[in-house]
Design a protein around this motif. Structure first.
Motif, PDB file in Angstrom:
ATOM      1  N   LYS A  51     -23.872   4.322  12.102  1.00 45.85           N
ATOM      2  CA  LYS A  51     -22.595   3.902  12.668  1.00 45.85           C
ATOM      3  C   LYS A  51     -22.013   5.000  13.561  1.00 45.85           C
ATOM      4  N   VAL A  52     -21.979   6.205  12.989  1.00 46.65           N
ATOM      5  CA  VAL A  52     -21.392   7.314  13.735  1.00 46.65           C
ATOM      6  C   VAL A  52     -22.262   7.690  14.929  1.00 46.65           C
ATOM      7  N   ILE A  53     -23.538   7.795  14.665  1.00 45.31           N
ATOM      8  CA  ILE A  53     -24.459   8.198  15.728  1.00 45.31           C
ATOM      9  C   ILE A  53     -24.364   7.271  16.923  1.00 45.31           C
ATOM     10  N   SER A  54     -24.443   5.976  16.672  1.00 51.34           N
ATOM     11  CA  SER A  54     -24.483   5.054  17.801  1.00 51.34           C
ATOM     12  C   SER A  54     -23.196   5.114  18.592  1.00 51.34           C
ATOM     13  N   LEU A  55     -22.071   5.252  17.875  1.00 46.28           N
ATOM     14  CA  LEU A  55     -20.795   5.305  18.577  1.00 46.28           C
ATOM     15  C   LEU A  55     -20.726   6.486  19.535  1.00 46.28           C
ATOM     16  N   ILE A  56     -21.143   7.640  19.040  1.00 46.03           N
ATOM     17  CA  ILE A  56     -21.032   8.843  19.854  1.00 46.03           C
ATOM     18  C   ILE A  56     -21.943   8.776  21.072  1.00 46.03           C
ATOM     19  N   PHE A  57     -23.181   8.366  20.830  1.00 47.44           N
ATOM     20  CA  PHE A  57     -24.085   8.289  21.970  1.00 47.44           C
ATOM     21  C   PHE A  57     -23.629   7.233  22.958  1.00 47.44           C
ATOM     22  N   HIS A  58     -23.167   6.131  22.431  1.00 50.82           N
ATOM     23  CA  HIS A  58     -22.703   5.041  23.275  1.00 50.82           C
ATOM     24  C   HIS A  58     -21.634   5.516  24.254  1.00 50.82           C
ATOM     25  N   TYR A  59     -20.637   6.206  23.713  1.00 50.72           N
ATOM     26  CA  TYR A  59     -19.551   6.651  24.577  1.00 50.72           C
ATOM     27  C   TYR A  59     -20.010   7.641  25.628  1.00 50.72           C
ATOM     28  N   HIS A  60     -20.786   8.596  25.166  1.00 54.19           N
ATOM     29  CA  HIS A  60     -21.177   9.624  26.135  1.00 54.19           C
ATOM     30  C   HIS A  60     -22.064   9.043  27.229  1.00 54.19           C
ATOM     31  N   TYR A  61     -22.839   8.047  26.865  1.00 54.20           N
ATOM     32  CA  TYR A  61     -23.638   7.375  27.878  1.00 54.20           C
ATOM     33  C   TYR A  61     -22.756   6.809  28.963  1.00 54.20           C
ATOM     34  N   MET A  62     -21.643   6.233  28.531  1.00 50.12           N
ATOM     35  CA  MET A  62     -20.774   5.585  29.505  1.00 50.12           C
ATOM     36  C   MET A  62     -20.071   6.573  30.414  1.00 50.12           C
ATOM     37  N   TRP A  63     -19.948   7.794  29.949  1.00 49.70           N
ATOM     38  CA  TRP A  63     -19.097   8.716  30.688  1.00 49.70           C
ATOM     39  C   TRP A  63     -19.785   9.615  31.681  1.00 49.70           C
ATOM     40  N   ASP A  64     -20.976  10.018  31.286  1.00 47.58           N
ATOM     41  CA  ASP A  64     -21.654  10.921  32.206  1.00 47.58           C
ATOM     42  C   ASP A  64     -22.096  10.116  33.412  1.00 47.58           C
ATOM     43  N   LYS A  65     -21.320  10.215  34.474  1.00 43.00           N
ATOM     44  CA  LYS A  65     -21.564   9.346  35.622  1.00 43.00           C
ATOM     45  C   LYS A  65     -22.578   9.936  36.600  1.00 43.00           C
ATOM     46  N   THR A  66     -23.029  11.161  36.332  1.00 45.76           N
ATOM     47  CA  THR A  66     -23.940  11.795  37.293  1.00 45.76           C
ATOM     48  C   THR A  66     -25.281  11.069  37.280  1.00 45.76           C
ATOM     49  N   GLU A  67     -25.655  10.600  38.436  1.00 39.34           N
ATOM     50  CA  GLU A  67     -26.942   9.925  38.603  1.00 39.34           C
ATOM     51  C   GLU A  67     -27.131   8.816  37.590  1.00 39.34           C
ATOM     52  N   GLU A  68     -26.070   8.089  37.322  1.00 42.47           N
ATOM     53  CA  GLU A  68     -26.140   7.097  36.257  1.00 42.47           C
ATOM     54  C   GLU A  68     -27.239   6.071  36.501  1.00 42.47           C
ATOM     55  N   LYS A  69     -27.347   5.614  37.733  1.00 38.43           N
ATOM     56  CA  LYS A  69     -28.307   4.557  38.025  1.00 38.43           C
ATOM     57  C   LYS A  69     -29.732   5.022  37.742  1.00 38.43           C
ATOM     58  N   GLN A  70     -30.069   6.199  38.263  1.00 41.45           N
ATOM     59  CA  GLN A  70     -31.427   6.713  38.060  1.00 41.45           C
ATOM     60  C   GLN A  70     -31.698   6.911  36.571  1.00 41.45           C
ATOM     61  N   ARG A  71     -30.728   7.489  35.887  1.00 40.94           N
ATOM     62  CA  ARG A  71     -30.902   7.736  34.457  1.00 40.94           C
ATOM     63  C   ARG A  71     -31.184   6.443  33.713  1.00 40.94           C
ATOM     64  N   ASN A  72     -30.377   5.439  34.002  1.00 42.02           N
ATOM     65  CA  ASN A  72     -30.540   4.182  33.286  1.00 42.02           C
ATOM     66  C   ASN A  72     -31.859   3.505  33.635  1.00 42.02           C
ATOM     67  N   ALA A  73     -32.220   3.563  34.888  1.00 43.21           N
ATOM     68  CA  ALA A  73     -33.502   2.976  35.291  1.00 43.21           C
ATOM     69  C   ALA A  73     -34.641   3.645  34.536  1.00 43.21           C
ATOM     70  N   ALA A  74     -34.569   4.963  34.438  1.00 44.54           N
ATOM     71  CA  ALA A  74     -35.616   5.703  33.721  1.00 44.54           C
ATOM     72  C   ALA A  74     -35.612   5.330  32.244  1.00 44.54           C
ATOM     73  N   ALA A  75     -34.412   5.220  31.682  1.00 40.78           N
ATOM     74  CA  ALA A  75     -34.306   4.916  30.253  1.00 40.78           C
ATOM     75  C   ALA A  75     -34.886   3.537  29.946  1.00 40.78           C
ATOM     76  N   ILE A  76     -34.698   2.615  30.869  1.00 37.13           N
ATOM     77  CA  ILE A  76     -35.259   1.267  30.665  1.00 37.13           C
ATOM     78  C   ILE A  76     -36.775   1.363  30.529  1.00 37.13           C
ATOM     79  N   GLN A  77     -37.377   2.135  31.404  1.00 40.13           N
ATOM     80  CA  GLN A  77     -38.834   2.290  31.326  1.00 40.13           C
ATOM     81  C   GLN A  77     -39.229   2.947  30.000  1.00 40.13           C
ATOM     82  N   GLU A  78     -38.433   3.906  29.556  1.00 41.49           N
ATOM     83  CA  GLU A  78     -38.735   4.563  28.281  1.00 41.49           C
ATOM     84  C   GLU A  78     -38.661   3.566  27.128  1.00 41.49           C
ATOM     85  N   HIS A  79     -37.654   2.725  27.161  1.00 42.36           N
ATOM     86  CA  HIS A  79     -37.530   1.707  26.126  1.00 42.36           C
ATOM     87  C   HIS A  79     -38.736   0.771  26.146  1.00 42.36           C
ATOM     88  N   LEU A  80     -39.113   0.348  27.347  1.00 42.41           N
ATOM     89  CA  LEU A  80     -40.244  -0.586  27.463  1.00 42.41           C
ATOM     90  C   LEU A  80     -41.515   0.060  26.933  1.00 42.41           C
TER      91      LEU A  80
END
Lengths: 300, 300
Positions: B232-261
């Motif tokens: 519960k705690v872990i997901s909340l913290i990571f969730h928020y910080h994900y939303m906030w760090d706006k630097t290169e957000e698109k690239q980061r998320n695109a990369a993360a999608i591939q990592e998930h896949l």
DNA sequence: GTTCTTGTCCTAAATTATTAAAAACAATTG
DNA sequence: CAATTGTTTTTAATAATTTAGGACAAGAAC
């Protein structure tokens, strides 16, 4: 009839001690300075000064303060320090549950527990709120608390969790540099295990302590506040149950010693797979011991 | 001026409703029965009966009770239910810390926080006591609380701990039977990832939610109260910080999608080693994202 | 006599009220 | 004007109060 004034009383005596080192007529420093000396806020210092002035120990003249006479032991005020029961409340509480074998689903009375442990209800409430994070207790629908307790599910989940944490510690340990103090600790532990193995017929009770030391040494390598918090609870629970399940205690302990030595061997050989396997085997034994001790309680 | 009598008021209205269904002159059942009807103790029932008798709704004659008149809506008493703020206090508190970027080592005022969150000081104290088990807050030496907060050490230790838990979940997942619902969940997640990947230019913000769903699906396989509490705690913290760090957000998320896949691929192939490696890679990325978001806060 | 019902009392838990302590701010003095 | 003290406000700890729950006993009804 609100909070205790222990703080004030202690500060007062501290200030008396400070004055006792001076001679009559000496001017006293500013309130701010005194508050630092006594380690309290100015509010408390002012209360102390007022009393000192009332009793004629000091004279307040505008913003100047003079010591009229050197205070003696008779000037001190009683301070009946309420023993801070919060200290080792956790130890004592778990001890209570385990020693009296409090069954699961027992309603816990805050008032009664507070009396037995010599703390205020408030303090006990906070403590229980903390424990509820470990799923050990839970709030009851209409107020009050309930011990969720050492059910079979609890034991299984605790053992599983312990396994996860300890295998991680083992994996990290294998990677530890040769000059890391853990290697000396393990060498010492090996010695103690060998000694106990040779005296197992008479000293098998001593194993419980050794088991604790062994697991502590291993988990100590993981510097993590979350892990550390859990280890406290885990080790306590296993420790107690180890001591209680008296069935075939000698054989069990003798076997466990060999399991520990196998882990140490593998670790010193830096063989990660073998170490993990040995640890897994030992924790499996440990788990079934915990479960069987629960079964015995169920029956009797 | 002690506790609220909401319980009594609600019980009173419930009993009124019960009486409204009867006709005048009907005898009422015993207190014990009424207490079961209203779902409260006899003490509360007696208080209700006393009032009903005072207002002439019923007549008490020895042990017999008669309904004098059928009560109407005007007989009901107000019940201003205080909203139970304890409900999602955890969510709101973490939200507050993260949203206002409350720095580490901040002294927390119970009084003030209780006001902002609309709960009593007591409730907030208990809540903080619970959080202290996670090392997020700590008691200050002279009373009060302090936010230990999201320091670098905290983030590192949290990430490490997350890694340990998630690798364990991955290992268990590979062993899950083919008809386990998790496989359908993963198949669905794969679809959603592919869709998002194709719309990444415009919808990259949606990744945060997807990330949460992905990790939840994986960790859900571990049925363990200790793990669940931490997630519960872990997901909340990571969730928020994900939303906030706006630097290169698109690239980061695109990369993360591939990592998930990559993780999903390995899992579906039942390849434990590959899955662990893929998860490790993703969590490493996730960790550095968390750390870099902290660094940005330090600077600004 | 047995069983059900109610009266009485005691204990527990939630919450307010009170008090001690701390901190913030203003005033004053050297 | 800088250091010190006076005053006020706020906070946290804890006792007191009140509601609720339950145990037990006394009494009525059968």
């Amino acid at each position: 009839m609100a909070r205790s004034d222990t703080r004030y009383r202690e500060a007062y005596n501290r200030l008396l001690d400070h004055c006792a080192a001076l001679s009559a007529g000496t001017p006293l420093p500013a309130e701010t300075v005194l508050s630092e000396i006594a380690g309290v806020s100015r509010t408390v210092v002012r209360r102390c000064l007022a009393r000192l002035s009332d009793l004629g120990v000091i004279a307040l003249d505008g913003r100047a303060k003079y010591l009229l006479r050197v205070p003696g032991p008779e000037d001190r005020i009683d301070v009946t320090r309420s023993p801070d029961g919060r200290e080792d409340l956790e130890q004592r509480f778990l001890d209570w549950i385990l020693r009296f074998d409090v069954p699961a689903e027992t309603p816990l009375s805050v008032a009664e527990l507070a009396r037995t442990f010599g703390v205020t209800q408030h303090q006990l409430n906070e403590f229980l709120a903390g424990l509820s994070r470990f799923g050990l207790v839970a709030r009851r629908p209409r107020g009050g608390w309930m011990l969720r307790g050492f059910t079979k599910d609890f034991a299984i989940e605790l053992s599983d969790f312990r396994l996860v944490l300890e295998l991680d510690a083992i994996a990290k340990l294998v990677e530890a540099p040769v000059d890391h103090p853990v290697w000396q600790r393990l060498a010492d532990l090996r010695e103690r295990h060998l000694i106990l193995a040779s005296q197992i017929d008479t000293h098998f009770h001593a194993f419980s302590k050794l088991d604790e030391a062994f697991h502590e040494a291993i988990n100590d390598i993981v510097r993590n506040r979350f892990v550390a918090e859990f280890q406290k609870v885990i080790s306590l629970i296993f420790h107690y149950h180890y001591m209680w399940d008296k069935t075939e205690e000698k054989q069990r302990n003798a076997a466990a010693i060999q399991e520990h030595l196998a882990v140490i061997d593998a670790l010193e050989a830096r063989d990660a797979n073998r170490a993990a396997e040995a640890a897994r085997r030992h924790l499996r034994t440990s788990r079934s011991t915990l479960l069987s001790s629960l079964r015995h309680h169920d029956l009797g």
